[in-house]
Enzyme design. Structure first.
Site, PDB file in Angstrom:
ATOM      1  CB  SER A   2      -0.937   0.015   1.212  1.00  0.00           C
ATOM      2  OG  SER A   2      -0.190  -0.078   2.411  1.00  0.00           O
ATOM      3  CG  ASP A  36      -2.953   5.080   8.414  1.00  0.00           C
ATOM      4  OD1 ASP A  36      -1.694   5.067   8.436  1.00  0.00           O
ATOM      5  OD2 ASP A  36      -3.612   4.472   7.569  1.00  0.00           O
ATOM      6  CG  HIS A  75      -1.115   3.564   4.909  1.00  0.00           C
ATOM      7  ND1 HIS A  75      -2.134   3.068   5.697  1.00  0.00           N
ATOM      8  CD2 HIS A  75      -0.726   2.549   4.110  1.00  0.00           C
ATOM      9  CE1 HIS A  75      -2.353   1.800   5.375  1.00  0.00           C
ATOM     10  NE2 HIS A  75      -1.516   1.462   4.415  1.00  0.00           N
TER      11      HIS A  75
END
Lengths: 249, 249
Positions: free
Chosen positions: A15, A189, A192
């Site tokens: 991600s 968060d 990320h």
């Protein structure tokens, strides 16, 4: 159908790579820097770890007999560890020794002449996972020291394979004043990256290219199609032939 | 070498397209929306006009005999006029009738079965140039009414060829309160777009896709590689096969 006009930078990862199209993200910055020179392929797959990445790489990298029809990968970034470092028992977890051997297997796929995916022209850069802030992250699947261990593992693989590595863990931790709390300046968060985090990593990548692969630094490449003010109005066709980005004027 | 894993959106145009990789730019927004579904190829060439674009398109779009080795172009955006509309005598100027016939020639290249570049699966969207603010622009090469004329010309071509068109001229002019001065809210220098300008145009594009080509709306496509939480831990290889983004679950 799109002709193969520009060679590419392929960014393989999880991600942290996938989210790189966001405003100020790594891929957005890289695409802007390499506009009209190299295309940037975002091959980030959120949640994936290296066990799965090997099977993805087998499908997204052209095999030798396909390569003359495929865009040449001038640079491959490999950025894993953020999910491999999930705590024991989590479905994303990959033990650190297997994580290291998985990375080496991916590198061998590209660099070993015996490999179906052998691509001697492809330069590789490894990237460590950045630090996590477990106070910000909304579950208990990550651990601060565990992620550091996986970042160290990437650096060990880089040393063993003599590849450049971006030590994003140390760069962000240093910029955070060497506290986990300070890392919140670079994270959305806890796991990320925000634009400020990506900015640091983009800087590391451009510096690594300048140091290890200067021939593909964005400033060293030419536009595939000529700048508009060099088009000859008398016979534009001659000046509008596509060129190799790596052959300098 | 990069395998052909994802089909693509090709964005053909001038600097308004080229600068679309900027933060909040059209291509950045589109890439983020289509992540893991379609790759977005930025084929914007700053300063180019349609005389030159034809010769570029001949080289960047695969010919029929090359197409089975090339990524399928599911969507092609064609966005010209900002430079064609330069004042008479400027090297970028293309008279409006030739501008229209150039656009039609590019469309015919893709849609005519007799064309070497015939690609019946490629959907096309035309885009008009946005309004200019000649008080902001640093030379006298652009004219407010002239650019409007070229925007109208794109709409006429769209009607004649029965293609969707994004009327960015009207959308931005309306949003600017129908004054040239108000257009400065959407422009960086009188000619090029800022993030607010691109946001409006991105909205027009997504709406046009939803209306005319709903089967390739980003929300209708599936990830080429499965979401991580659907990977079967017992036999990941089965679930990690790449899929066609257009075949819904």
């Amino acid at each position: 159908m799109a002709g193969n006009v520009q060679d590419v930078i392929m960014c393989l990862g999880d991600s942290l790579t996938q989210k790189g199209w966001s405003e100020g993200g790594l891929i957005q910055r890289l695409s802007e820097a390499y506009i009209r020179k190299l295309d940037v392929l975002n091959r980030g797959f959120g949640g994936y770890q290296t066990d799965w990445a090997i099977q993805v790489l087998e499908q997204i990298f052209a095999k030798q007999h396909e390569q003359h029809h495929a865009p040449k990968v001038q640079l491959l970034t490999i950025w894993y560890g953020a999910n491999d470092a999930a705590v024991d028992g989590d479905s994303q977890h990959v033990p650190v020794n297997r994580f290291k051997s998985n990375l080496k297997q991916m590198i061998d796929m590209i660099r070993s002449p015996a490999s179906s995916w052998y691509s001697p022209d492809t330069r590789i850069v490894l990237i460590t996972p950045p630090p996590v802030n477990t106070d910000m992250w909304n579950n208990h699947t990550r651990d601060f020291d565990r992620t550091r261990e996986y970042a160290e593992a990437v650096k060990e693989v880089a040393q063993e394979t003599q590849l450049p590595v971006l030590d994003t863990w140390t760069a962000l931790y240093d910029a955070a004043g060497r506290t986990m709390g300070g890392c919140s300046n670079f994270l959305t968060d806890g796991l990320h990256l925000n634009s400020a985090g990506y900015e640091i990593i983009y800087g590391l990548l451009i510096n690594a290219i300048a140091e290890h692969y200067p021939e593909i630094h964005c400033d060293k490449l030419q536009n595939v199609f000529i700048p508009w003010d060099q088009v000859l109005s008398g016979d534009p066709r001659i000046t509008l032939q596509k060129r190799n980005a790596l052959v300098n004027r």
